[in-house]
Design a protein around this motif. Sequence first.
Motif, PDB file in Angstrom:
ATOM      1  N   ALA A 154       0.828  -1.211   0.000  1.00  0.00           N
ATOM      2  CA  ALA A 154       0.000   0.000   0.000  1.00  0.00           C
ATOM      3  C   ALA A 154       0.861   1.259   0.000  1.00  0.00           C
ATOM      4  N   GLU A 155       1.994   1.182   0.673  1.00  0.00           N
ATOM      5  CA  GLU A 155       2.903   2.337   0.736  1.00  0.00           C
ATOM      6  C   GLU A 155       3.857   2.396  -0.454  1.00  0.00           C
ATOM      7  N   LYS A 156       3.737   1.385  -1.350  1.00  0.00           N
ATOM      8  CA  LYS A 156       4.604   1.301  -2.536  1.00  0.00           C
ATOM      9  C   LYS A 156       6.090   1.318  -2.147  1.00  0.00           C
ATOM     10  N   LYS A 157       6.413   0.589  -1.092  1.00  0.00           N
ATOM     11  CA  LYS A 157       7.797   0.528  -0.625  1.00  0.00           C
ATOM     12  C   LYS A 157       8.604  -0.469  -1.455  1.00  0.00           C
ATOM     13  N   PHE A 158       9.760  -0.056  -1.877  1.00  0.00           N
ATOM     14  CA  PHE A 158      10.733  -0.907  -2.564  1.00  0.00           C
ATOM     15  C   PHE A 158      10.132  -1.644  -3.758  1.00  0.00           C
ATOM     16  N   THR A 159       9.321  -0.940  -4.532  1.00  0.00           N
ATOM     17  CA  THR A 159       8.714  -1.572  -5.718  1.00  0.00           C
ATOM     18  C   THR A 159       9.760  -1.925  -6.765  1.00  0.00           C
ATOM     19  N   ASN A 160      10.950  -1.326  -6.660  1.00  0.00           N
ATOM     20  CA  ASN A 160      12.027  -1.669  -7.589  1.00  0.00           C
ATOM     21  C   ASN A 160      12.768  -2.934  -7.159  1.00  0.00           C
ATOM     22  N   PHE A 161      12.429  -3.458  -5.981  1.00  0.00           N
ATOM     23  CA  PHE A 161      13.100  -4.668  -5.488  1.00  0.00           C
ATOM     24  C   PHE A 161      12.132  -5.816  -5.192  1.00  0.00           C
ATOM     25  N   ILE A 162      10.844  -5.544  -5.042  1.00  0.00           N
ATOM     26  CA  ILE A 162       9.894  -6.565  -4.603  1.00  0.00           C
ATOM     27  C   ILE A 162       8.786  -6.738  -5.641  1.00  0.00           C
ATOM     28  N   ASN A 163       8.505  -7.991  -6.008  1.00  0.00           N
ATOM     29  CA  ASN A 163       7.410  -8.307  -6.923  1.00  0.00           C
ATOM     30  C   ASN A 163       6.155  -8.621  -6.102  1.00  0.00           C
ATOM     31  N   TYR A 164       5.405  -7.571  -5.782  1.00  0.00           N
ATOM     32  CA  TYR A 164       4.259  -7.742  -4.892  1.00  0.00           C
ATOM     33  C   TYR A 164       3.182  -8.645  -5.483  1.00  0.00           C
ATOM     34  N   ASP A 165       2.978  -8.606  -6.802  1.00  0.00           N
ATOM     35  CA  ASP A 165       1.924  -9.420  -7.400  1.00  0.00           C
ATOM     36  C   ASP A 165       2.175 -10.910  -7.168  1.00  0.00           C
ATOM     37  N   LYS A 166       3.424 -11.314  -7.267  1.00  0.00           N
ATOM     38  CA  LYS A 166       3.749 -12.731  -7.068  1.00  0.00           C
ATOM     39  C   LYS A 166       3.644 -13.136  -5.591  1.00  0.00           C
ATOM     40  N   LEU A 167       3.730 -12.153  -4.698  1.00  0.00           N
ATOM     41  CA  LEU A 167       3.677 -12.453  -3.266  1.00  0.00           C
ATOM     42  C   LEU A 167       2.287 -12.842  -2.796  1.00  0.00           C
ATOM     43  N   GLU A 168       1.255 -12.467  -3.542  1.00  0.00           N
ATOM     44  CA  GLU A 168      -0.106 -12.768  -3.121  1.00  0.00           C
ATOM     45  C   GLU A 168      -0.292 -14.268  -2.876  1.00  0.00           C
TER      46      GLU A 168
END
Length: 464
Positions: free
Chosen positions: A407-421
Amino acid sequence: MFSKETYVHRRVRLKKNVKSGLILILGNNDSPMNYPSNVYHFRQDSTFLYFFGIDLQGLAGVIDLDNDKEILFGDDYTIDDIIWMGPQSSLKEQAARVGITETKPFSALQQTIAEALKQNRTIHFTPPYRGENIMLLADLLNIPHGEVSNRSSLELTKACIDLRSVKEACEIEEMERHMATACNMHTTAMKLARPGITEQEVTGAIEGISISGGGMVSFPVICSVRGETLHNHYHGNTLKDGDLLLVDAGSESPMHYATDHTRTTPVSGKFSDIQKSVYQIVLNANDLAREATKPGVPYRDVHLLACRVIASGLKDLGLMKGDVDEAVNQGAHALFMPHGLGHMIGLDVHDMEDYDDTLVGYDEEIQRSSLFGLAALRLGRRLQAGFTITNEPGIYFIPALIDNWKAEKKFTNFINYDKLEAFKGFGGIRLEDDILVTENGSRIMGERIPITVDEVEKIAGKEL
């Protein structure tokens, strides 16, 4: 109890490191559970154990630095006590076993401290952590109880840390001897990890093994299929196929030296492919961290090495991306490992943490970071031969933290949030060993508890 000479030598070294005044070391007393005579299992204060060695209630030790006197304060047991407890050694007999020749009734402690205060002498004591001793110190020093902790002696605290950090041969022998109990606890948990059993049943079994080995558990057992909660003391879940059971548990030896290990076991008996992949990353971090653990090396650097191994492995799985070194430098990996690599271990599972873990784990050269994840590292300073420490990397998928950072868009250049779901129900994996820093490197204390994928799968869910 160690030899008399061990305690005499420790006090001699302490007296060389504190300049003047009185050193006051309070023992612990029984603490009632629900009425005065129904008490929790007695645990002596670790500082008192280290310098005076007597594992009994109602004692205090005073070292008079200016007059070179050592006094043990306490009371002999009455006949009423002996009726309930059986024959007991006298205070003088107990004192003689640790090289103390002068004893006084506990009531005389008030006068001894009062006389020292009248002479404007410094009363040294380490930070108290029990309410009863805080109140006693307030009475002895004639100050409000809220001021007691602030009056603790930094000089004494640092002297104790200096002495207790490097373990003596007798301490290492005591710790290594008790590792067999720790191994039995964890291999039993692995065998019990099968569908239909509850976390509480596993917890009860391994606590019983600790007691059978001569001591209580060194901290409340962490036994959970929700291993992403780092200190999870809830034991109400029933294990089912596909779960990972994380067990972080330790035992105290008969002389109160702690063990502290963590293993993670597949409840199905076999790791799934993705579980095996994540597990192997954590195991690689554990092994490489141990290989890097040597005298003169800051443990902060070893922690960061483990973090890079984890970030690199997660990048290979597609959960992280970008430059691994930069991701670790900025703290992006802490989404998956928000704790430190390890801590001192000895008479306390987090050894000397009552003194303040920053004083124990850091110094003027290496100071504690404020960066999330790295700030949780309890031990960052340079290692010395004789340190006993834990090595406990882990990977955790914490839904609330994932959602928060996304939600805070933290470290979007290092973390693949979509795959984390897809990993929000994964849980957590931690693998922890107790390590002795040697003259040339380090080694695991005792026989290593089964830890490789093949070793764990061979024992998981098997009959006891």
